[in-house]
Design an enzyme around this catalytic site. Structure first.
Site, mmCIF file in Angstrom:
data_model
loop_
_atom_site.group_PDB
_atom_site.id
_atom_site.type_symbol
_atom_site.label_atom_id
_atom_site.label_comp_id
_atom_site.label_asym_id
_atom_site.label_seq_id
_atom_site.Cartn_x
_atom_site.Cartn_y
_atom_site.Cartn_z
ATOM 1 C CD GLU A 1 -4.677 -5.702 2.725
ATOM 2 O OE1 GLU A 1 -5.121 -5.013 3.573
ATOM 3 O OE2 GLU A 1 -2.727 -5.255 2.598
ATOM 4 C CD GLU B 1 -3.307 -0.429 2.131
ATOM 5 O OE1 GLU B 1 -3.014 -0.692 3.194
ATOM 6 O OE2 GLU B 1 -4.177 -1.470 2.184
#
Ligand code: GAL
Length: 658
Positions: free
Chosen positions: A313, A156
């Site tokens: 995710e 991320e």
């Protein structure tokens, strides 16, 4: 763009299923239970080593790969492949202690200290040296391991460190600006630096927009946002280049965060830098949370060019980072996962495999909860694994484009929410989402596409608050309309060019002639103020003082109350077979339904759903497979869709294969 590479795997098409796996947080004996339960759940892939730097490089140049070797071998022996992280997401204490100059600095000059994660400057030469050495070491060590199906760069990127105002950032910003502007006077012109005595004598005088006495230069701010996205992209490329050099056959990805208000990274610009698109998505509590999930999945699918992508995710149940974290209701685990699949995901993964015992995420749900595998949650996880196996033939199928699109533009998002504007209440993504909700309510599919994509394949393009319109984009929109397309746009669109300079001659600037209207003054509304329209709708946030400029522009609705009473509120100019409509006030999702319904009808775009199902279900199509997603908490009878006697459970998803 050549077709992106998918996971390095052999065998039959499958939808991948798995999670982040953090074996280093658990005693060795738990690992055997882990792989047993993974097999039971049908897990095919796990992401490993994302936050493992401290456990892999225990001191500078001292490595301990033993545990990771063992974990990868164990997974491989059990038929589970690995999305192997480069482990650079969070630097270890020894690095931050020895080199505090890798730590980001906020706008006010405060250091972002270690103690959490991602405490590094994307532009730090020292961070890069250490991180890229680890990448090289990892790539070399695992180059030939057959379990490694993909590389997962960092994690991320930009989640916590997108805006860094350090001296490293300042130096890199200057380099970036030198590349963007040939001379310092070109920069001065672009930044409107004659204003407030900001005229620069050289690039060396330039700083990031650190805490200033009052509103920093808006173009400096906008360029700093562009630069910050680019700095992280540049770091992504630096890792990727090492991985490609050493393991050219292993595809490289990084997990995007196309969700909610996460906005710092221009993913439309990043998309071509990875071998396949991966996204993380978490639902955010709001009346439109399900629509937001669909919107994000849809946009991700279009970033991937309609091809399959990887849901890296999401959560099985509660997260830990909201003020109050609710568990998912029955059915939501499968519904959320399948909504991503409906929009093109060929992988369904969670954060994380086993719920942590310790650390900041111990109350974050996982595939195996604290209660263990003897739990309803794990039984749902196993059931989802079976569903995904059943859907395996879907793997590789493309999203079927809709006839309508919503344009989504990071530059407009950044620019429109800057300070010193007519109102600070406007939220770009909320506006786009409201239109998406209206499409869902009408049962009409819409694609959410980056503004840079080709939109001439669509019949209708909605461009909510398309604030930044460079000449090139204005020309493409005009060509779309003259080619018979139907454009819909809203207040505060077309106002500025790429340098955030107002287009002159009246608003909506770059789109004024196309829309056949002219606005001399912008009309934001105070909180709580409303403007009634003569079609029974109520506007908030904004109104415009619109003059219609030609006979081709029809007034579809006018203001009944407020300062603009009697003036047009919604207009539509016809241009040959095409049209350009303008909505000058915020109507909210419910108010947009009739307006959009009317505009779609005029454009000849209709719902593919039977009337009784419109609004109650979402339809998404991949080739010959239709996903019917229950948007309600009630069962829905699917008889009208040819499913005589078939009922969609509350929060359920029906997958209808031709
Ligand atoms: C993501 C992150 C994961 C985990 C998750 C929790 O932002 O990549 O490591 O923290 O959120 O929701």
């Amino acid at each position: 763009m050549s077709a992106p590479r998918w996971l390095r795997r052999d065998g039959q098409p499958r939808l991948e299923y798995g999670a982040d796996y953090n074996p280093e947080q658990w005693p060795r004996e738990v690992w055997d239970d882990d792989v047993r339960a993974m097999r039971e759940a049908g897990v095919t892939i796990v992401s490993l080593a994302i936050f493992s730097w401290a456990k892999l490089e225990t001191a500078e140049g001292t490595y301990d790969f033993g545990w990771l070797d063992e974990a990868i071998d164990l997974l491989h022996a059990n038929g589970i492949s690995v999305d192997l992280a480069t482990a650079t997401a969070s630097p270890p204490p020894w690095l931050a202690t020895r080199h505090p100059e890798i730590l980001p600095v906020d706008q006010h000059g405060n250091t972002v200290w270690p103690g959490g994660r991602q405490h590094w400057r994307p532009t730090s030469p020292i961070f890069r040296e250490h991180a890229l050495r680890l990448v090289r070491t990892m790539a070399t060590r695992y180059a030939n391991h057959p379990a490694v199906a993909a590389w997962h760069v960092s994690n991320e990127l930009g989640c916590h460190n997108v805006y860094d105002y350090s001296d490293d950032a300042a130096a890199a910003f200057r380099t970036w600006l030198r590349a963007r502007y040939a001379t310092i006077d070109d920069l001065n012109e672009a930044w409107g630096a004659a204003f407030w005595s900001q005229w620069y004598g050289s690039f060396d005088e330039i700083l990031p927009p650190r805490q200033a006495a009052t509103h920093p230069n808006p173009t400096q701010q906008l360029d700093f946002k562009r630069f910050s996205s680019d700095a992280l992209k540049d770091y992504l490329i630096a890792e990727r280049e090492i991985l490609r050099e050493i393991t050219p056959d292993i595809p490289v990805t990084t997990n995007f965060m196309v969700m909610g208000e996460t906005r710092g990274m221009d993913y439309a610009d990043w998309a071509s830098e990875v071998d396949f698109i991966a996204n993380d998505h978490y639902r955010l509590p709001s009346p439109q949370e399900l629509d937001e999930l669909s919107f994000s999945a849809n946009l991700t699918g279009n970033l991937a060019g309609g091809r399959p992508w990887f849901l890296m995710e999401h959560s099985t149940s509660a997260v830990n980072w909201q003020p109050i974290n609710l568990a998912k209701k029955p059915g939501e685990l499968e519904r959320d996962a399948l909504t991503h699949v409906a929009h093109g995901a060929d992988a369904v993964c969670f954060f994380q495999w086993r719920q942590s015992r310790a650390g900041a995420e111990k109350y974050h749900s996982a595939m195996v909860p604290h209660a263990g595998t003897d739990s309803e949650l794990f039984r749902d996880v196993v059931a989802l694994g079976a569903t995904l196996r059943d859907l395996a033939p879907l793997a590789g199928t493309l999203r079927t484009p809709a006839r309508a699109a919503i344009l989504f533009d990071w530059t407009s998002w950044w620019a429109v929410e800057q300070d010193s504007h007519p109102t600070e209440r406007l939220r770009y993504r909320r506006e786009a989402l409201d239109w998406y909700t209206a499409f869902l309510e009408l049962g009409v599919r819409a694609d959410v596409i980056p503004a840079g994509s080709a939109f001439d394949g669509y019949d209708v393009v909605v461009a909510p608050v398309l604030h930044v319109v460079p000449g090139e984009l204005a020309a493409r929109l005009e060509a779309f309309v003259t080619g018979g397309g139907h454009l819909v746009t809203t207040y505060f669109s077309g106002i500025v060019d790429e340098n955030d300079h107002a287009w002159l001659g009246g608003y909506p600037g770059a789109l004024r002639d196309l829309l056949g209207i002219r606005i001399e003054e912008l009309g934001p509304l105070l909180d709580g103020d409303t403007a009634e329209l003569d079609n029974g709708l109520t506007g908030t946030l904004w109104t415009d003082r619109i003059d219609v400029t030609g006979p081709d522009t029809a007034v579809l609705a006018s203001y009944k109350t407020g300062d603009q009473a009697g003036r047009p509120a919604i207009t539509r100019r016809t241009a040959g077979a095409g049209s350009a409509a303008y909505v000058s006030t915020r109507l909210g999702p419910a108010g947009l339904v009739p307006v959009l319904g009317d505009l779609l009808e005029r454009a000849g775009v209709t719902s593919e759903l039977p009337e009784d199902l419109r609004g109650r279900v979402e339809l998404a199509v991949r080739g010959t497979t239709r996903f019917v997603i229950n948007r309600t908490d009630e069962p829905v009878d699917l008889t009208s869709l040819g499913g005589a006697g078939r009922t969609l459970t509350a929060r359920g998803v029906a997958v209808l294969r031709a």
